[in-house]
Design an enzyme around this catalytic site. Structure first.
Site, mmCIF file in Angstrom:
data_model
loop_
_atom_site.group_PDB
_atom_site.id
_atom_site.type_symbol
_atom_site.label_atom_id
_atom_site.label_comp_id
_atom_site.label_asym_id
_atom_site.label_seq_id
_atom_site.Cartn_x
_atom_site.Cartn_y
_atom_site.Cartn_z
ATOM 1 N N GLU A 27 0.862 -1.188 0.000
ATOM 2 C CA GLU A 27 0.000 0.000 0.000
ATOM 3 C C GLU A 27 0.891 1.228 0.000
ATOM 4 O OE1 GLU A 27 -2.680 0.428 3.364
ATOM 5 O OE2 GLU A 27 -3.721 2.040 2.313
ATOM 6 N N CYS A 207 -6.632 1.313 3.029
ATOM 7 C CA CYS A 207 -7.441 2.526 3.043
ATOM 8 C C CYS A 207 -7.263 3.332 1.756
ATOM 9 C CB CYS A 207 -7.096 3.355 4.267
ATOM 10 S SG CYS A 207 -7.640 2.532 5.779
ATOM 11 N N GLU A 331 -11.957 -3.310 4.742
ATOM 12 C CA GLU A 331 -12.243 -2.907 6.128
ATOM 13 C C GLU A 331 -13.450 -1.993 6.226
ATOM 14 O OE1 GLU A 331 -9.065 -1.228 8.377
ATOM 15 O OE2 GLU A 331 -7.884 -3.063 8.317
HETATM 16 O O1 AHR Z 1 -2.004 -1.378 6.726
HETATM 17 C C1 AHR Z 1 -2.371 -0.082 7.065
HETATM 18 C C2 AHR Z 1 -3.875 0.119 7.087
HETATM 19 O O2 AHR Z 1 -4.444 -0.707 8.038
HETATM 20 C C3 AHR Z 1 -4.621 -0.252 5.839
HETATM 21 O O3 AHR Z 1 -4.657 0.765 4.926
HETATM 22 C C4 AHR Z 1 -5.994 -0.526 6.329
HETATM 23 O O4 AHR Z 1 -6.667 -1.466 5.558
HETATM 24 C C5 AHR Z 1 -5.781 -0.945 7.750
HETATM 25 O O5 AHR Z 1 -6.562 -0.226 8.615
#
Ligand code: AHR
Length: 750
Positions: A27, A207, A331
């Protein structure tokens, strides 16, 4: 010393493990794309930064200017044209620093128009500001520059000595990217990921996928095509993402790694933590959005004569990328709005591409209301796989190694898409190693797993712990990374039943001494009164005004006690306050957090091994300055039952379910591709464990070829290289003494 025996049932059929089991989750968090994995060295290369990224930012953020430099029109991508009239200079110092290596080649790309006869040059500068490589710019320029000297803090300078120039793009990338790919990846970081031998890569978030508001939802179409035309955006983690590392580059990286791509698209709703909460596309917007998602599948898999397959081919990749997995949602709060949009996307993907395995979501936590509703929805819609996340303390993992044993074998399967045990210590690494063994043992249910987050740039990190830390030149592997590598390098296609005889006993040390502590997370507190009653003994304190940290020292003994306090925050700050109770000076106690996560939640946490972890589901609540709160906490049942009251109302009433922490575990997998049997052992106790391995087939174990990782439980921390690395050894026969605090994988030689 008691002998521990590990009986491996190598004649049992075992449980099938997905060969794609261990992957990575990338990410763009912690500066891990721009200024990280993506090899670009110029920050804000297209002059697109602005207040949407950060209230203080503007198109020239990241640049220093001298002379007549004016920001002109915005381009469709969001970048700006910048006009320089001689004498004028623009200089860029990179993301944190801009390191240059003498003799290495750098691809310079400038997109500009110069007035006839103008004298415009781009130079690379060393630490002293001397030019170490140069190229003239007469308009669009593509050049390879080779610095004559190294620089730790180099610069890229565009200087207009005469005439004028309008520039809208200045990019500098090493040509030695991972596998020499154009618009490629920083080689050392990409190799670090490749060394994990990931079988899949989840991207682009997290996220980041569902975005900070609907207008920030990650739009994959903005991330493909000519890099200069890509539409960058604010990153949910508080910076700018250029999209230079876009879906084409992700797919290519997967291909180079031999990993399955696992893109995640938002489910038509944004992150519930956005201002205004979760919001979803309207019906009409959903029509377009569903089309976008189907187009993604076509971009990855469609023939070259399909509209999006043609775009892939135009980018230089006529062959399909072979997309098999698609994550929908991350999530998310499982609301009706989410469920409707998720169902619509699912139906559309099923109709258009029935072979795609759709991965749904079960909220942010491994239990609680979103988890329950997410699973319910997934069962109702017969979703293939559910992505569930756990960021918990080691204690939780050691208590839940059997978590997946009880999962329904006939329902959706599991992807543990994000997990991590809240630290980079050896104890954390061991908890993750043991938990992964539990996943493997339940390979029929858990089909995929990936640790999170993967990368973090020193001084640019929003989230710790991470698997790998880096700066401009250094890559620091953690103990957690070594655990991932050890598992991935000892893969199995079947998990064999294992019986452990005489596992070493372990019990968490108990303390009888208790105290309380009230602490403002930001600003100060007034404590009108605080008391602790334990077994007829009372400790108390009177008024404390405007203090940060108020404590009643450890003194009382016992496991059952009552805490009372009247407390208020003096100033509104970023966060609220907490009331810690129990052995507050030790590694194991409790914290009731008021206004945690930017003053948005009320939650009871358990601190174990020095790491705080939510014990109750966080309840949305805000704690305002100036208001006095009556806090009462009753600890009962030998310290196992906690009741928390706020202004006389019970808010939490929770008891430990008495699960033991399994600090020693052993498992075995067989890899039918090459016939290897791997024995995996976690010893998270402080005792050396003499162990003998046996095989149910009656074959003698003639040797164990061991790769082991050992360190003190508290060793290892963020932003530092791991204090230990895996060591290879071999013992003849079936007997080995497992050192304390060790994770080992051993090839079982017959
Ligand atoms: O890994 C960091 C964050 O943790 C990710 O973006 C999210 O999916 C989770 O809350």
């Amino acid at each position: 010393m008691t002998e521990t025996t590990v009986h491996i049932d190598d004649v049992a059929p075992g449980v099938a493990i997905n060969p794609d089991m261990w992957g990575v989750f990338f990410e763009d968090i912690n500066g891990s794309a721009d200024g990280g994995l993506y090899a670009e060295l110029v920050r804000n290369r297209d002059f697109s930064f602005g207040p949407r990224d950060d209230p203080e930012w503007h198109p020239l953020t990241g640049w220093t200017t001298d002379g007549a430099v004016e920001v002109g029109d915005a381009r469709a991508s969001g970048g700006h044209r910048v006009r320089l009239t001689a004498p004028a200079t623009l200089e860029n110092t990179g993301f944190v620093a801009l390191p240059l290596t003498a003799g290495a080649a750098y691809a310079l790309t400038v997109r500009a128009t110069a007035s006839p006869g103008a004298d415009v040059r781009v130079a690379l500068l060393d630490d002293a500001g001397e030019a170490v490589a140069e190229a003239p710019v007469t308009g669009d320029t593509d050049a390879v520059l080779v610095p004559r000297r190294d620089a730790a803090h180099g610069r890229v300078r565009l200087h207009v000595a005469s005439g004028s120039c309008e520039v809208w793009w200045v990019s500098l990338m090493p040509t030695a990217t991972f596998r020499g790919e154009a618009n490629g990846l920083r080689d050392d970081l990409a190799r670090t990921i490749a060394d994990l031998r990931p079988r899949f890569v989840r991207f682009p978030g997290g996220c980041v996928a569902h975005g900070f508001g609907l207008d920030n939802l990650y739009r994959w179409k903005h991330t493909v095509g000519p890099v200069e035309e890509r539409v960058g955006d604010r990153n949910i983690w508080g910076y700018h993402q250029s999209m230079g590392l876009g879906f084409f580059e992700y797919f290519r990286f997967c291909e180079q790694l031999g990993a399955e791509p696992l893109p995640v698209v938002a489910a038509g709703v944004c992150c519930q933590n956005s201002p205004g909460g979760q919001a979803g596309f309207t019906d009409a917007e959903m029509d377009d959005y569903v089309r976008d998602v189907l187009d993604l599948i076509e971009y990855a898999n469609g023939p070259v004569d399909s509209p999006w397959g043609a775009r892939r081919a135009a980018a230089g990749h006529p062959a399909p990328f072979g997309l098999r997995y698609l994550g929908v949602g991350n999530e998310d709060e499982i609301t009706d709005a989410f469920a409707e949009r998720f169902a619509r996307l699912l139906e559309a993907v099923r109709a258009a591409a029935p072979d795609i395995v759709v991965i749904g979501t079960a909220g942010p936590f491994p239990a609680g209301s979103d988890y329950d509703r997410g699973w319910e929805l997934a069962r109702e819609l017969a979703v293939d796989i559910v992505d569930e996340h756990s960021y918990k303390a080691p204690k939780w993992y050691f208590e839940h190694l059997d978590r997946f044993d009880a999962y329904d074998r006939s329902g959706p399967r599991v992807y543990v898409g994000e997990y991590g045990s809240r630290g980079n210590t050896m104890l954390c690494a061991l908890a993750e190693a043991a938990s992964m063994m539990g996943m493997e043992r339940n390979g029929d249910v858990v089909r995929l797993a990936s640790y999170a987050p993967l990368l973090a740039r020193v001084d640019h990190t929003q989230w710790t712990p991470d698997l790998v830390y880096f700066d401009d030149t250094e890559v620091m592997l953690t103990l957690n990374y070594h655990v991932q590598a050890l598992h991935a390098h000892a893969p199995g296609t079947r998990a064999l039943p294992v019986l452990v005889e005489n596992a070493p006993a372990w019990e968490r040390p108990r303390t009888g001494r208790i105290g309380i502590r009230l602490r403002a997370e930001s600003g100060t507190l007034t404590v009108e009164h605080a008391s602790l009653d334990a077994g007829g003994h009372r400790q108390q304190t009177g008024l404390h005004r405007g203090e940060r940290d108020v404590r009643l020292p450890l003194g009382a003994r016992g496991t059952d006690y009552t805490v009372r306090a009247r407390v208020r925050l003096e100033e509104d700050g970023r966060d609220g306050f907490l009331v810690a109770f129990g052995d507050v000076d030790g590694p194991d106690h409790f914290e009731w957090r008021f206004g945690t996560w930017e003053n948005r939640f009320l939650v009871l946490c358990e601190v174990s091994d020095g790491l705080s972890d939510e014990w109750t589901e966080p309840l949305p609540s805000r704690f305002d300055a100036g208001r006095t709160y009556d806090v009462e906490i009753r600890v009962e049942g030998g310290g196992k039952h906690v009741v928390c009251l706020l202004d006389g109302d019970v808010v939490h009433d929770i008891a430990h379910d008495g699960r033991p922490e399994e600090r020693f575990s052993a498992s075995a997998v067989v890899d039918d591709r090459d016939g290897t049997t791997w024995l995996k052992i976690v010893n998270a106790t402080d005792a050396a464990v003499p162990l003998t391995a046996t095989l149910a087939s009656g074959h003698a174990v003639s040797a164990l070829e061991i790769t082991s990782l050992t360190a003190d439980p508290g060793e290892g921390r963020p932003f530092a290289p791991a204090p230990a690395a895996p060591r290879v050894s071999r013992v003849d026969g079936a007997r080995w003494t497992v050192p304390p605090f060790t994770f080992a994988v051993a090839r079982v030689v017959r």
